[in-house]
Scaffold this motif. Structure first.
Motif, PDB file in Angstrom:
ATOM      1  N   LEU A  40       0.824  -1.205   0.000  1.00 24.19           N
ATOM      2  CA  LEU A  40       0.000   0.000   0.000  1.00 24.19           C
ATOM      3  C   LEU A  40       0.861   1.259   0.000  1.00 24.19           C
ATOM      4  O   LEU A  40       0.570   2.221  -0.720  1.00 24.19           O
ATOM      5  CB  LEU A  40      -0.931  -0.009   1.216  1.00 24.19           C
ATOM      6  CG  LEU A  40      -2.049  -1.055   1.184  1.00 24.19           C
ATOM      7  CD1 LEU A  40      -2.766  -1.116   2.532  1.00 24.19           C
ATOM      8  CD2 LEU A  40      -3.036  -0.743   0.070  1.00 24.19           C
ATOM      9  N   THR A 116      -4.546  -7.447  -0.530  1.00 25.18           N
ATOM     10  CA  THR A 116      -4.699  -5.994  -0.612  1.00 25.18           C
ATOM     11  C   THR A 116      -5.392  -5.578  -1.914  1.00 25.18           C
ATOM     12  O   THR A 116      -6.087  -4.563  -1.941  1.00 25.18           O
ATOM     13  CB  THR A 116      -3.333  -5.294  -0.528  1.00 25.18           C
ATOM     14  OG1 THR A 116      -2.451  -5.819  -1.524  1.00 25.18           O
ATOM     15  CG2 THR A 116      -2.715  -5.479   0.842  1.00 25.18           C
ATOM     16  N   ARG A 120      -8.559  -3.201  -1.804  1.00 24.09           N
ATOM     17  CA  ARG A 120      -8.585  -1.941  -2.541  1.00 24.09           C
ATOM     18  C   ARG A 120      -9.812  -1.866  -3.450  1.00 24.09           C
ATOM     19  O   ARG A 120     -10.452  -0.811  -3.561  1.00 24.09           O
ATOM     20  CB  ARG A 120      -7.314  -1.788  -3.399  1.00 24.09           C
ATOM     21  CG  ARG A 120      -6.044  -1.549  -2.630  1.00 24.09           C
ATOM     22  CD  ARG A 120      -4.985  -0.878  -3.502  1.00 24.09           C
ATOM     23  NE  ARG A 120      -4.843  -1.494  -4.802  1.00 24.09           N
ATOM     24  CZ  ARG A 120      -3.993  -2.479  -5.085  1.00 24.09           C
ATOM     25  NH1 ARG A 120      -3.227  -2.983  -4.131  1.00 24.09           N
ATOM     26  NH2 ARG A 120      -3.906  -2.963  -6.312  1.00 24.09           N
TER      27      ARG A 120
END
Length: 243
Positions: A40, A116, A120
């Motif tokens: 990230l 992730t 997202r």
């Protein structure tokens, strides 16, 4: 006497690394795995460089007036050299962010979908969905399975920019999507029809974007994930009828 440079506060490399390590430690205490946190942060870093590249590129398209043609030519050449180098740095940062090991993976390949990437996409689709309709009690609990099938149709590079693609898709087709959710979504006369169950889920936004962009790949991944064919057929019918 102070100089113009003294008025600017710039972070040195050590301070930047200190801030990054501090953020990683804080995220770890909150239960975020270090690999996810690094990914990230990598996207934020790559995005900051990309935005700077665009801003500098726009500013460097014209030279200060009144200096003469040789000066203007030199100004533009210099600005172009700076923006080209910044663009290359931005590209390297993006490649590093989308691949756990940049030497072994290509951002243009379709690796397994990471945690992730799922998160997202979920963060991106939820507010877009709620801009058209309301939370539904009939939302099937299949968010991860559906988004995984959606993301498997894309390369790592495409996944990195998927939030922007979703925003552009909903903006370009806002009137059509408003009709679709009004007719088939929560509160509509056919709200309990199983064929249209997925329209009660925020993931429907992502599925329809793929139906409009890469329908063959979506059908292939949908079948591979063994998701209900009726859900995809229902979304296809609603999308076509709302056009």
């Amino acid at each position: 006497m102070s100089t113009a440079g003294e008025g600017r506060q710039q972070l040195d490399e050590t301070s930047v690394l200190n801030a990054k390590r501090t953020l990683l430690q804080l995220l770890a205490r909150a239960g975020v795995w270090s690999g996810d946190a690094e990914e990230l942060i990598g996207f934020v870093e790559a995005g900051a460089l990309a935005l700077a590249y665009e801003e500098i590129g726009a500013a460097g398209r014209s030279a200060p007036g009144g200096k003469g043609e040789p000066y203007a030519s030199g100004w533009l050449d210099g600005a172009r050299a700076v923006t080209d180098e910044l663009g290359a740095i931005s590209e390297r940062a993006l490649r590093h962010a989308v691949a756990a090991d940049p030497s072994l993976a290509s951002p243009d390949e379709r690796p397994p979908v990471g945690r992730t990437e799922l998160e997202r996409t979920n963060v991106a689709v939820t507010p877009l969905y709620l801009s058209f309709t309301e939370v539904s009690d009939l939302d099937p609990e299949v968010t991860e399975q559906v988004l995984r099938a959606v993301l498997r149709t894309m390369s790592s590079r495409q996944r990195a920019g998927y939030a922007g693609r979703l925003t552009a898709f909903t903006s370009d087709h806002r009137a059509r999507l408003e009709r679709l959710y009004a007719e088939y979504g929560p509160g509509s006369p056919i709200a309990i029809h199983g064929r249209y169950s997925l329209i009660h889920s925020p993931t429907s936004v992502a599925v329809m974007e793929r139906l409009a962009t890469a329908p063959a790949d979506l059908h292939e991944e949908w079948d591979a994930a063994e998701l209900p064919p009726a859900w995809l057929d229902g979304l296809t019918t609603a999308w076509e009828a709302s056009g």
